[in-house]
Design an enzyme around this catalytic site. Structure first.
Site, PDB file in Angstrom:
ATOM      1  N   ASP A  96       0.848  -1.182   0.000  1.00  0.00           N
ATOM      2  CA  ASP A  96       0.000   0.000   0.000  1.00  0.00           C
ATOM      3  C   ASP A  96       0.889   1.239   0.000  1.00  0.00           C
ATOM      4  OD1 ASP A  96       0.975   0.236   2.540  1.00  0.00           O
ATOM      5  OD2 ASP A  96      -0.914  -0.154   3.547  1.00  0.00           O
ATOM      6  N   ASP A 112      -8.546  -6.996   0.157  1.00  0.00           N
ATOM      7  CA  ASP A 112      -7.652  -7.229   1.300  1.00  0.00           C
ATOM      8  C   ASP A 112      -8.372  -6.782   2.545  1.00  0.00           C
ATOM      9  OD1 ASP A 112      -6.162  -4.663   2.739  1.00  0.00           O
ATOM     10  OD2 ASP A 112      -7.022  -4.170   0.795  1.00  0.00           O
ATOM     11  N   CYS A 121     -13.777 -28.266   6.353  1.00  0.00           N
ATOM     12  CA  CYS A 121     -12.553 -27.504   6.087  1.00  0.00           C
ATOM     13  C   CYS A 121     -11.342 -28.429   5.998  1.00  0.00           C
ATOM     14  CB  CYS A 121     -12.343 -26.472   7.198  1.00  0.00           C
ATOM     15  SG  CYS A 121     -10.843 -25.480   7.021  1.00  0.00           S
ATOM     16  N   CYS A 170      -8.112 -27.235   6.268  1.00  0.00           N
ATOM     17  CA  CYS A 170      -6.917 -26.553   6.767  1.00  0.00           C
ATOM     18  C   CYS A 170      -6.167 -27.427   7.780  1.00  0.00           C
ATOM     19  CB  CYS A 170      -7.269 -25.203   7.397  1.00  0.00           C
ATOM     20  SG  CYS A 170      -7.940 -25.280   9.079  1.00  0.00           S
ATOM     21  N   CYS A 185      -8.027 -27.788  11.221  1.00  0.00           N
ATOM     22  CA  CYS A 185      -9.198 -28.674  11.219  1.00  0.00           C
ATOM     23  C   CYS A 185      -8.825 -30.131  10.974  1.00  0.00           C
ATOM     24  CB  CYS A 185     -10.215 -28.201  10.178  1.00  0.00           C
ATOM     25  SG  CYS A 185     -11.043 -26.659  10.636  1.00  0.00           S
ATOM     26  N   HIS A 214      -6.721 -21.122  10.247  1.00  0.00           N
ATOM     27  CA  HIS A 214      -8.064 -21.542   9.816  1.00  0.00           C
ATOM     28  C   HIS A 214      -8.796 -20.428   9.074  1.00  0.00           C
ATOM     29  CE1 HIS A 214     -12.104 -23.180   9.771  1.00  0.00           C
ATOM     30  NE2 HIS A 214     -12.505 -22.014  10.260  1.00  0.00           N
TER      31      HIS A 214
END
Length: 373
Positions: free
Chosen positions: A89, A271, A309, A311, A314, A340
């Site tokens: 940015d 974002d 999920c 991930c 999980c 997660h």
């Protein structure tokens, strides 16, 4: 550099080619403010959760360790060991957040560091130099982010100054990209639309920016306190005036509902710190909506945070364990939870892209709204 592959309604499926690889859009950029995700995640973790783009903060990295230090160490990619695209940015939003410590003039902004109070000046040229030193793939033009609501005449004057600053950014980045010692001589530039919540100012500002050849175009100054309906109204107002052959970026947004609503209005890039910030406080996202991991009802639950999920958290841990970590003030609670939530966001964007490709975006939108509304 941007290839529009398909549309489903106003939702767009595309590819954006950068010096560090192709970004599939729509995309959510994971916010690595100081070249790291808050919550203890590394660049390897970012790869594992499916992150395509990391967003780093010009203002914070300028203060520490210093952009000159990062340049000497080979640029941000080498510094944080991240080989995929990075967007930096401009520092404009951080200056906005320092309302009591800044003074805005045509040449730029005078402000005091929030760390040690030292006086700092940042204008378009300084912002471009810092971002060039960092070596990101995408630099953002320096702009003024005004508060909402904002007096109309001030919003108009600010938007006009943002266009003047954009032209200075272009000239300076062209100069920097031509230097032999530049980290990334192919650094790209996105311009930013401003104008508070005034439709006529937003449209005029976007028309002026769209006439300038840039690598992408962003809508800034939203998600700063106004109602979601106001944000959607401005997006609907601005998007028709944005180039169709370049990526469109809605800055600082947002919740899963915000994302899918904005995609349905033609936005490609997003974002937000929300998923990682909420995760650090125990608020996690699932296919059935939002849950609070600190609640007593999870104390003896042997199921994962989300049974749908994939991930790391999980696949390996129960709700009971993650809740225990929070109650015991273990740092691992934040790490597992941020992993997660960011996996959820990146997976959601993958599902959105797939739905557009299969003409099923409307059905996915309905499913998501039913889970979160």
């Amino acid at each position: 550099m941007f290839k529009l592959l398909k549309t489903d309604g106003n939702a767009r499926l595309g590819e954006f080619h950068t010096p560090r690889g192709v970004i599939k859009t729509p995309v959510f950029m994971n916010v690595a403010t100081a070249a790291a995700i808050k919550g203890g995640l590394s660049s390897l973790d970012l790869s594992n959760i499916g992150c395509q783009v990391a967003l780093c903060n010009t203002y914070h990295l300028h203060l520490r360790p210093g952009d000159e230090v990062v340049k000497k160490l080979g640029g941000l990619h080498k510094f944080m060991n991240w080989n995929a695209p990075i967007l930096t940015d401009s520092g404009g939003f951080q200056v906005f957040s320092l309302a009591n410590l800044r003074k805005i003039k045509e040449e730029g902004v005078y402000f005091s560091s929030h760390i040690d109070g030292r006086k700092i000046f940042m204008g378009p040229e300084e912002s471009m130099k810092i971002q060039s030193n960092l070596g990101s793939d995408i630099a953002m033009a320096f702009d003024e982010c005004v508060e909402n609501p904002c007096e109309k005449n001030y919003a108009k004057q600010s938007a006009e100054m943002t266009v003047r600053w954009l032209k200075r950014c272009i000239n300076e980045l062209d100069r920097l990209n031509a230097r032999e010692d530049t980290i990334n001589p192919r650094q790209m530039l996105f311009g930013i639309n401003q104008g508070s919540t005034y439709e006529d100012i937003r449209i005029e500002n976007m028309k002026q920016i769209a006439d300038i050849p840039l690598d992408g175009y962003a809508i800034g100054g939203l998600a700063v306190g106004e109602a979601a309906s106001e944000m959607y109204r401005i997006v609907e107002t601005v998007v028709p005036h944005m180039p169709t052959d370049k990526p469109r970026y809605l800055m600082g947004v947002g919740t899963p509902v915000n994302l899918i609503e904005a995609v349905s209005r033609g936005i490609d890039f997003f974002d937000c710190v929300l998923p990682s910030r909420n995760a650090r406080h125990g608020t996690l996202l699932t296919s059935n909506g939002q849950i609070n991991m600190r609640n007593e009802k999870h104390a003896q639950s042997d199921i994962p945070i989300d049974e749908n999920c994939g991930c790391e958290t999980c696949r390996n841990h129960s709700r009971a364990y993650v809740r225990h970590l929070f109650k015991a003030n273990e740092m691992l609670a934040m790490r597992l939870s941020v992993i997660h939530n960011l996996y959820y966001y990146n997976n959601l964007m993958s599902r959105i892209r797939e739905s557009i490709e299969n003409n099923a975006f409307a059905a996915l939108k309905q499913e998501l709204l039913a889970a979160y509304m």
